[in-house]
Design a protein around this motif. Structure first.
Motif, PDB file in Angstrom:
ATOM      1  N   ASN A  10      -2.367 -12.075  -1.808  1.00 25.20           N
ATOM      2  CA  ASN A  10      -2.755 -12.964  -2.331  1.00 25.20           C
ATOM      3  C   ASN A  10      -3.029 -12.269  -3.939  1.00 25.20           C
ATOM      4  OD1 ASN A  10      -2.661 -15.895  -0.935  1.00 25.20           O
ATOM      5  ND2 ASN A  10      -4.658 -14.465   0.148  1.00 25.20           N
ATOM      6  N   PHE A  11      -2.584 -11.127  -4.397  1.00 28.91           N
ATOM      7  CA  PHE A  11      -2.647 -10.897  -5.408  1.00 28.91           C
ATOM      8  C   PHE A  11      -1.518 -11.298  -6.595  1.00 28.91           C
ATOM      9  CE2 PHE A  11      -1.017  -7.667  -8.984  1.00 28.91           C
ATOM     10  CZ  PHE A  11      -2.283  -7.060  -9.494  1.00 28.91           C
ATOM     11  N   LYS A  38       8.168  -7.839 -10.397  1.00 25.15           N
ATOM     12  CA  LYS A  38       8.268  -6.826 -10.612  1.00 25.15           C
ATOM     13  C   LYS A  38       6.899  -5.562 -11.658  1.00 25.15           C
ATOM     14  CE  LYS A  38      11.761  -6.324 -12.949  1.00 25.15           C
ATOM     15  NZ  LYS A  38      12.566  -8.108 -13.242  1.00 25.15           N
ATOM     16  N   SER A  39       6.487  -6.510 -12.227  1.00 25.77           N
ATOM     17  CA  SER A  39       5.819  -5.950 -13.232  1.00 25.77           C
ATOM     18  C   SER A  39       4.699  -6.192 -12.440  1.00 25.77           C
ATOM     19  CB  SER A  39       5.286  -6.675 -14.860  1.00 25.77           C
ATOM     20  OG  SER A  39       6.835  -6.472 -15.390  1.00 25.77           O
ATOM     21  N   THR A  40       4.594  -7.059 -11.826  1.00 25.30           N
ATOM     22  CA  THR A  40       3.426  -7.983 -10.544  1.00 25.30           C
ATOM     23  C   THR A  40       2.996  -6.049 -10.311  1.00 25.30           C
ATOM     24  OG1 THR A  40       3.451  -9.875 -11.043  1.00 25.30           O
ATOM     25  CG2 THR A  40       1.353  -8.904  -9.495  1.00 25.30           C
ATOM     26  N   VAL A  41       4.059  -5.852  -9.573  1.00 23.91           N
ATOM     27  CA  VAL A  41       3.630  -4.376  -8.660  1.00 23.91           C
ATOM     28  C   VAL A  41       2.597  -3.293  -9.121  1.00 23.91           C
ATOM     29  CG1 VAL A  41       5.028  -2.095  -7.255  1.00 23.91           C
ATOM     30  CG2 VAL A  41       5.866  -4.797  -7.454  1.00 23.91           C
ATOM     31  N   ILE A  42       3.431  -3.342 -11.061  1.00 24.91           N
ATOM     32  CA  ILE A  42       2.744  -2.483 -11.342  1.00 24.91           C
ATOM     33  C   ILE A  42       0.817  -2.579 -12.125  1.00 24.91           C
ATOM     34  CG2 ILE A  42       3.302  -0.981 -13.935  1.00 24.91           C
ATOM     35  CD1 ILE A  42       5.162  -0.049 -11.482  1.00 24.91           C
ATOM     36  N   ASP A  43       1.583  -3.905 -11.829  1.00 25.27           N
ATOM     37  CA  ASP A  43      -0.270  -4.498 -12.211  1.00 25.27           C
ATOM     38  C   ASP A  43      -0.134  -3.976 -10.630  1.00 25.27           C
ATOM     39  OD1 ASP A  43       0.713  -5.730 -14.295  1.00 25.27           O
ATOM     40  OD2 ASP A  43       0.871  -7.697 -13.625  1.00 25.27           O
ATOM     41  N   ALA A  44      -0.029  -4.169  -9.957  1.00 29.07           N
ATOM     42  CA  ALA A  44      -1.251  -4.038  -8.447  1.00 29.07           C
ATOM     43  C   ALA A  44      -1.558  -2.524  -8.372  1.00 29.07           C
ATOM     44  CB  ALA A  44      -0.605  -4.434  -6.777  1.00 29.07           C
ATOM     45  N   LEU A  66      -6.480 -13.402  -8.717  1.00 33.08           N
ATOM     46  CA  LEU A  66      -6.480 -13.467  -7.015  1.00 33.08           C
ATOM     47  C   LEU A  66      -5.277 -14.614  -7.799  1.00 33.08           C
ATOM     48  CD1 LEU A  66      -7.565 -13.585  -5.221  1.00 33.08           C
ATOM     49  CD2 LEU A  66      -9.318 -15.209  -5.905  1.00 33.08           C
ATOM     50  N   ALA A  67      -4.345 -15.436  -7.018  1.00 33.89           N
ATOM     51  CA  ALA A  67      -3.214 -15.718  -7.141  1.00 33.89           C
ATOM     52  C   ALA A  67      -3.955 -17.220  -6.961  1.00 33.89           C
ATOM     53  CB  ALA A  67      -2.640 -16.544  -6.066  1.00 33.89           C
ATOM     54  N   PRO A  68      -3.648 -18.501  -8.032  1.00 32.34           N
ATOM     55  CA  PRO A  68      -3.748 -19.443  -7.907  1.00 32.34           C
ATOM     56  C   PRO A  68      -4.591 -20.267  -6.598  1.00 32.34           C
ATOM     57  CG  PRO A  68      -2.259 -19.409  -9.844  1.00 32.34           C
ATOM     58  CD  PRO A  68      -1.888 -17.529  -8.663  1.00 32.34           C
ATOM     59  N   SER A  69      -5.517 -21.299  -6.769  1.00 31.20           N
ATOM     60  CA  SER A  69      -6.201 -21.558  -5.691  1.00 31.20           C
ATOM     61  C   SER A  69      -6.193 -20.285  -3.612  1.00 31.20           C
ATOM     62  CB  SER A  69      -4.778 -22.475  -4.281  1.00 31.20           C
ATOM     63  OG  SER A  69      -3.608 -21.877  -4.439  1.00 31.20           O
ATOM     64  N   ALA A  70      -6.027 -19.570  -3.587  1.00 35.66           N
ATOM     65  CA  ALA A  70      -6.457 -18.705  -2.868  1.00 35.66           C
ATOM     66  C   ALA A  70      -7.896 -18.834  -2.751  1.00 35.66           C
ATOM     67  CB  ALA A  70      -5.888 -17.344  -3.085  1.00 35.66           C
ATOM     68  N   THR A  71      -8.643 -17.956  -2.024  1.00 35.43           N
ATOM     69  CA  THR A  71      -9.810 -18.061  -2.148  1.00 35.43           C
ATOM     70  C   THR A  71     -10.460 -16.670  -1.831  1.00 35.43           C
ATOM     71  OG1 THR A  71     -10.641 -18.527   0.434  1.00 35.43           O
ATOM     72  CG2 THR A  71     -10.785 -20.123  -1.242  1.00 35.43           C
ATOM     73  N   SER A  72      -9.535 -15.491  -1.444  1.00 37.54           N
ATOM     74  CA  SER A  72      -9.401 -14.108  -1.148  1.00 37.54           C
ATOM     75  C   SER A  72      -8.387 -13.690  -1.721  1.00 37.54           C
ATOM     76  CB  SER A  72     -10.285 -13.809   0.084  1.00 37.54           C
ATOM     77  OG  SER A  72      -9.381 -14.048   0.844  1.00 37.54           O
ATOM     78  N   GLY A  73      -8.580 -12.174  -1.647  1.00 36.12           N
ATOM     79  CA  GLY A  73      -7.200 -11.529  -1.826  1.00 36.12           C
ATOM     80  C   GLY A  73      -7.899  -9.555  -2.506  1.00 36.12           C
ATOM     81  N   LYS A  74      -6.230  -9.055  -1.501  1.00 27.25           N
ATOM     82  CA  LYS A  74      -6.703  -7.419  -1.741  1.00 27.25           C
ATOM     83  C   LYS A  74      -5.433  -6.394  -1.961  1.00 27.25           C
ATOM     84  CE  LYS A  74      -6.347  -5.010   2.255  1.00 27.25           C
ATOM     85  NZ  LYS A  74      -6.800  -4.608   3.289  1.00 27.25           N
ATOM     86  N   VAL A  75      -6.170  -5.765  -3.701  1.00 22.06           N
ATOM     87  CA  VAL A  75      -5.140  -5.141  -3.275  1.00 22.06           C
ATOM     88  C   VAL A  75      -5.081  -3.401  -2.919  1.00 22.06           C
ATOM     89  CG1 VAL A  75      -4.290  -3.382  -5.457  1.00 22.06           C
ATOM     90  CG2 VAL A  75      -4.131  -6.051  -5.476  1.00 22.06           C
ATOM     91  N   ALA A  76      -4.353  -2.694  -2.421  1.00 18.79           N
ATOM     92  CA  ALA A  76      -4.966  -0.969  -2.231  1.00 18.79           C
ATOM     93  C   ALA A  76      -3.988   0.187  -2.415  1.00 18.79           C
ATOM     94  CB  ALA A  76      -4.715  -1.594  -0.552  1.00 18.79           C
ATOM     95  N   LEU A  77      -3.889   0.864  -2.654  1.00 20.67           N
ATOM     96  CA  LEU A  77      -3.302   1.995  -2.980  1.00 20.67           C
ATOM     97  C   LEU A  77      -3.248   3.128  -2.304  1.00 20.67           C
ATOM     98  CD1 LEU A  77      -0.679   3.195  -5.065  1.00 20.67           C
ATOM     99  CD2 LEU A  77      -2.637   3.566  -6.545  1.00 20.67           C
ATOM    100  N   ARG A  90      -9.216  -2.787  -3.677  1.00 20.80           N
ATOM    101  CA  ARG A  90     -10.191  -3.868  -4.747  1.00 20.80           C
ATOM    102  C   ARG A  90     -10.020  -5.518  -3.635  1.00 20.80           C
ATOM    103  NH1 ARG A  90     -12.367  -1.663  -9.338  1.00 20.80           N
ATOM    104  NH2 ARG A  90     -11.325   1.099  -9.573  1.00 20.80           N
ATOM    105  N   ALA A  91     -10.764  -5.706  -3.102  1.00 22.87           N
ATOM    106  CA  ALA A  91     -10.720  -6.819  -2.659  1.00 22.87           C
ATOM    107  C   ALA A  91     -11.663  -8.211  -3.330  1.00 22.87           C
ATOM    108  CB  ALA A  91     -11.539  -6.999  -1.213  1.00 22.87           C
ATOM    109  N   LEU A  92     -11.271  -8.825  -3.358  1.00 20.95           N
ATOM    110  CA  LEU A  92     -12.027 -10.664  -4.724  1.00 20.95           C
ATOM    111  C   LEU A  92     -11.970 -11.537  -4.255  1.00 20.95           C
ATOM    112  CD1 LEU A  92      -8.736 -10.057  -6.978  1.00 20.95           C
ATOM    113  CD2 LEU A  92     -11.446  -9.442  -7.538  1.00 20.95           C
ATOM    114  N   THR A  93     -12.820 -12.489  -4.104  1.00 18.11           N
ATOM    115  CA  THR A  93     -12.719 -13.256  -3.922  1.00 18.11           C
ATOM    116  C   THR A  93     -13.795 -14.835  -4.755  1.00 18.11           C
ATOM    117  OG1 THR A  93     -14.472 -14.825  -2.176  1.00 18.11           O
ATOM    118  CG2 THR A  93     -15.650 -12.911  -3.927  1.00 18.11           C
TER     119      THR A  93
END
Length: 183
Positions: A10-11, A38-44, A66-77, A90-93
């Motif tokens: 949901n990123f 493509k750019s979103t991968v770099i953004d992540a 956070l993706a529109p209408s999503a209530t939670s999301g996460k990015v990990a590297l 980084r987890a988002l809510t």
């Protein structure tokens, strides 16, 4: 700093859990039509490391992550730096009012004996110690990688259309960047 894998849930435009493995390549190119992410991968990668993305123009902006209408999301590297392996999550809510906030930010040193081919979850589960959490993650990333956000965006990811800006920067600013990069 060498990225081994990036994971998004949901990123931005990545609604379904997506992991991009980079551990078995020396170089990679993101190829695809306009709007394919493509750019979103770099953004992540940037968001995982620094909690922000250069093309959002405001370093404090996180709502766009956070993706529109999503209530939670996460990015990990998962990345390696100076012979050590690290995982940053980084987890988002999204609150009932629609406000997006950081639910969790964590940087762990990971056990390097886990084979990256086992996947991001296996690598992240092999935490040897927590290096930083919360607001201390970004400064710890800067210390480990040796790069502040502004230098990371100028030389590692160089946002679209900003290459000319780097080339035309004052010699002193380019010199400061190179000194930091080359230690």
């Amino acid at each position: 700093m060498r990225p081994l894998c990036v994971h998004m849930e949901n990123f931005c435009s990545y609604r379904t859990p997506t992991t991009i493995a980079l551990h078995d390549v020396d170089y990679f190119v993101l190829v695809g039509p306009t709007g394919s992410g493509k750019s979103t991968v770099i953004d992540a990668i940037s968001f995982a490391l620094y909690g922000t993305v250069p093309r959002w123009a405001n370093e404090k902006t996180i709502a766009l992550a956070l993706a529109p209408s999503a209530t939670s999301g996460k990015v990990a590297l998962v990345f390696e730096s100076a012979g050590r392996r690290y995982g940053v999550v980084r987890a988002l809510t999204r609150s009932a009012r629609g406000t997006v906030g950081t639910k969790e930010a964590r940087l762990d040193e990971l056990d390097p004996s886990v084979d990256p081919a086992e996947g991001v979850e296996a690598m992240l589960a092999a935490s040897a110690r927590t290096v930083a959490d919360g607001d201390r993650v970004t400064p710890a990333v800067q210390r480990i990688t040796g790069l502040e956000f502004k230098y990371f965006t100028q030389c590692v990811i160089l946002p679209q259309g900003r290459f000319a800006e780097f080339l035309q920067a004052e010699p002193r600013k380019r010199q400061d960047l190179l000194v930091q990069l080359l230690d």
